[in-house]
Design a protein around this motif. Structure first.
Motif, PDB file in Angstrom:
ATOM      1  N   LEU A  92       0.816  -1.222   0.000  1.00  0.00           N
ATOM      2  CA  LEU A  92       0.000   0.000   0.000  1.00  0.00           C
ATOM      3  C   LEU A  92       0.843   1.263   0.000  1.00  0.00           C
ATOM      4  CD1 LEU A  92      -2.919  -1.000   2.399  1.00  0.00           C
ATOM      5  CD2 LEU A  92      -3.070  -0.526  -0.058  1.00  0.00           C
ATOM      6  N   SER A  96       0.303   3.603  -3.184  1.00  0.00           N
ATOM      7  CA  SER A  96      -0.237   4.950  -2.920  1.00  0.00           C
ATOM      8  C   SER A  96       0.714   6.028  -3.419  1.00  0.00           C
ATOM      9  CB  SER A  96      -0.494   5.146  -1.422  1.00  0.00           C
ATOM     10  OG  SER A  96      -1.387   4.177  -0.945  1.00  0.00           O
ATOM     11  N   LYS A  99       0.728   6.139  -7.316  1.00  0.00           N
ATOM     12  CA  LYS A  99      -0.491   6.768  -7.844  1.00  0.00           C
ATOM     13  C   LYS A  99      -0.438   8.287  -7.694  1.00  0.00           C
ATOM     14  CE  LYS A  99      -3.659   2.866  -7.163  1.00  0.00           C
ATOM     15  NZ  LYS A  99      -4.816   2.335  -6.398  1.00  0.00           N
TER      16      LYS A  99
END
Length: 343
Positions: A92, A96, A99
């Motif tokens: 994650l 994250s 992105k």
């Protein structure tokens, strides 16, 4: 018509290494990795500690990768990231960041399967005239702490799993046996070093009889544990007196299990271009077995550089480069996944 240079930023955060790499048209410009020593005290990776360390490392690691590549972030063409499999908390952080970073620059996002990345490490180029990649199709033995698979690689985006572990992976078995012996974590490098000084035929451990091309290492781990218990009853200092031979015998058994299935896969497919990938491919015993098989069976073998065996962003970047050329991009709503899969 002049072709535009393609700069790919690769990001890897599937376990306990935070890594970032920059490639130009498939040629590696930088590959920066921050490892986490905090897990050694616990005998294995602690997911919560791993994700916290990734949060601390991700920005400086990406910054260094871009600086060492000699470019600015505005020159990047796309961002490739490991979407899975791996530890969810660790993934994650990388997902994250990738992105947010891609969106801030207005450039495409490319999701990469971690396992596919390990296989694609063979296609990392260190110069324009680098011709070390295996020809297609080839068979790849993918062995790491979390996965053991035999893969037929028809194309970068066409990989057929011929066999895989039904329980523990080879690297996992090595780590657990090292822990049982009180040698520390990660066990792979420790066992490898001791094995070079030991007799591989000093002790025998049970080899599981699994059909087809699948693997199992759980039974071997149990056999190793029960054998040690019995020997320690007779000699409290047994491990210390025999650690080199124990390491060599364990390594020999695991390599023997791996190579038997690999020989079967090569015979079954008729493909004699054979590669190895993943963290366990750094093991000296496995590398020697590959060289022996090349000589005995006429295989053309492909063994990666040590720096590309462990989790690294260069392998994510090269996979991302091939996906970029195909226009295979990722929407921003795609979540990370922890389950082992090639799709």
């Amino acid at each position: 018509m002049e072709t535009k240079d393609v700069y790919i930023l690769g990001i890897e955060s599937s376990c306990d290494d935070t890594s970032a790499a920059v490639l130009l048209n498939g040629v590696l410009l930088s590959n920066v990795t921050a490892s986490q020593d905090v897990h050694m005290a616990y005998g294995g990776v602690v997911p919560e500690l791993a994700s916290r360390a990734h949060q601390e490392n991700i920005v400086p690691v990406v910054d260094q990768a871009i600086k060492r590549a000699g470019i600015t972030k505005e020159q990047l063409t796309a961002v490739a990231f490991t979407r899975g499999p791996g530890l969810m908390g660790s993934l994650l952080v990388g997902v994250s960041f990738a992105k947010g970073f891609a969106r801030s620059l207005g450039i495409p996002l490319i999701d990469v399967n971690h396992l596919q990345g390990h296989v694609m490490a063979h296609f990392i180029k260190e110069s324009d005239d680098d011709k070390t990649a295996p020809p297609l199709p080839f068979i790849c033995l993918l062995v790491s702490g979390g996965n053991s698979q035999i893969v037929k690689v028809n194309a970068y985006n066409d990989m057929q799993v011929l066999g895989q572990t039904i329980d523990d992976a080879a690297g996992e078995a090595i780590d657990k046996c090292s822990k049982v012996m009180g040698l520390g974590y990660p066990g792979g490098p420790i066992i490898d070093k001791l094995a070079r000084q030991g007799n591989p035929h000093a002790f025998e451990f049970a080899e599981p009889q699994i059909p087809d091309l699948n693997y199992s290492f759980s039974g071997l781990k149990t056999s190793f544990l029960y054998s040690l218990r019995k020997w320690i009853e007779d000699d409290a200092g047994f491990i210390e007196h025999n650690k080199n031979d124990l390491a060599a015998s364990l390594e020999f058994t695991i390599v023997d299990i791996l190579m038997k299935k690999l020989r079967k896969a090569v015979k079954m497919t008729g493909v004699n271009h054979v590669a190895v990938a993943g963290g366990v491919s750094a093991n000296n015993g496995l590398r020697n077995a590959f060289r022996e098989h090349a000589e005995k069976y006429g295989w053309n073998i492909y063994i990666p550089k040590f720096s590309y065996t462990t989790d690294n962003a260069a392998m994510i970047g090269i996979t991302g480069y091939y996906k970029y050329l195909d226009g295979d991009f990722c929407s921003i709503d795609k979540p990370a996944f922890s389950k082992v899969t090639f799709k």
